[in-house]
Design an enzyme around this catalytic site. Structure first.
Site, short mmCIF file in Angstrom:
data_model
loop_
_atom_site.label_atom_id
_atom_site.label_comp_id
_atom_site.label_asym_id
_atom_site.label_seq_id
_atom_site.Cartn_x
_atom_site.Cartn_y
_atom_site.Cartn_z
N GLU A 1 0.81 -1.22 0.00
CA GLU A 1 0.00 0.00 0.00
C GLU A 1 0.84 1.27 0.00
O GLU A 1 0.32 2.37 -0.26
CB GLU A 1 -0.93 0.00 1.22
CG GLU A 1 -2.04 -1.03 1.11
CD GLU A 1 -2.96 -1.05 2.31
OE1 GLU A 1 -2.53 -0.58 3.38
OE2 GLU A 1 -4.10 -1.52 2.18
N GLU B 1 6.36 -22.51 6.97
CA GLU B 1 6.86 -21.72 8.09
C GLU B 1 7.81 -22.50 9.00
O GLU B 1 8.41 -21.93 9.91
CB GLU B 1 5.70 -21.19 8.93
CG GLU B 1 4.93 -22.26 9.68
CD GLU B 1 3.81 -21.67 10.52
OE1 GLU B 1 3.80 -21.94 11.73
OE2 GLU B 1 2.96 -20.94 9.96
#
Length: 275
Positions: free
Chosen positions: A81, A112
């Site tokens: 953003e 992960e």
């Protein structure tokens, strides 16, 4: 026996399946109200981290967010953003998620759990000592994140983290830990909820503060935003109207000709400032 992490402790509520929709929403909202308070307690930690990052970014350093699952997605979201909002290069703040872009939409099994892969993914960006790595993991134990932060610190990069448990391995590995202790989740262990909300708030604080400090805001306006849609063109046009006392049509013409509010003001060589 090891103490169970706060993020894994049982919810304060039980028999959720027997609650009405209204009861569910009210209880979730009550828990969410605790998040801002928890984040508020970490402001000194966030301030220390931002203060340490700023001079590095002024020297050309970059900021990397590293996370897995929800945490990784939030890092990618915040990073993505910034270019349209503040007109910066997409290379300035980069979000890295375990499992790559595919993991943005669906879980990538066991991505992960690899403690070496986090640094390998970072290494593709040829990191330097002026760069910063912020590990994001509610548990504070995610191997992918912990490995990336530990190796980054060993190699001289600035390191920070955002976690929802106190005194975690990730916090210990980081120079500037931010520990948002939001308490047990409404649905036991579902750290996409309060922990994720806290992470989003802290990421907003870090990136927005840095962008302001780096001159990407004038007054309270996003004068360097990219004009990527009609809404943003209209917003920029109204900024120029206020700053220069122009008609809407003339302000829009100057904005589109310059490409940004900031450049239009520079072109005008005006001392007017945004209110």
């Amino acid at each position: 026996m090891a103490t169970r992490a706060i993020t894994e402790q049982s919810s304060r509520y039980d028999h959720l399946e027997k609650m009405s929709v209204g009861e569910l929403l009210a209880h979730i909202n009550k828990e969410d109200a605790l998040v801002a308070e928890a984040v508020g307690k970490t402001l000194p930690q966030i301030e220390a981290l931002v203060t340490a990052i700023e001079p590095r970014m002024r020297r050309g350093g970059r900021l990397f967010y590293v996370g897995a699952g929800t945490s990784g997605r939030l890092g990618v979201l915040d990073a993505s953003e910034l270019p349209p909002t503040f007109g910066v290069s997409p290379d300035l703040v980069v979000g890295i998620i375990a499992g790559g872009d595919e993991a943005l939409r669906r879980a990538v099994e066991r991505a992960e759990d690899n403690p070496e892969q986090g640094w390998l993914d970072l290494e593709a960006f040829q990191p330097t000592a002026d760069d910063t790595v912020i590990g994001i993991a509610a548990s504070g134990t995610t191997p992918y994140v912990l490995g990336a932060v530990s190796e980054a610190r060993r190699r001289g990069l600035l390191t920070g983290c955002i976690t929802s448990n106190p005194q975690t391995p990730l916090a210990e590995a980081s120079e500037y830990p931010v520990e948002t202790i939001v308490g047990p989740e409404f649905v036991t262990g579902s750290s996409r909820m309060k922990s994720g909300t806290a992470q989003k708030m802290v990421l907003n604080m870090i990136s927005t503060s840095l962008m302001i400090r780096l001159g990407r805001v004038k007054g309270n306006r996003m004068v360097k935003m990219q004009l990527t849609n009609a809404k943003l063109v209209d917003r920029g046009t109204r900024m120029l109207q206020e700053a220069l006392g122009l008609s809407y049509e003339e302000a829009e013409h100057r904005l589109l000709d310059a490409g940004s509010v900031d450049k239009a003001l520079i072109n005008e060589n005006s001392t007017a400032h945004l209110k």
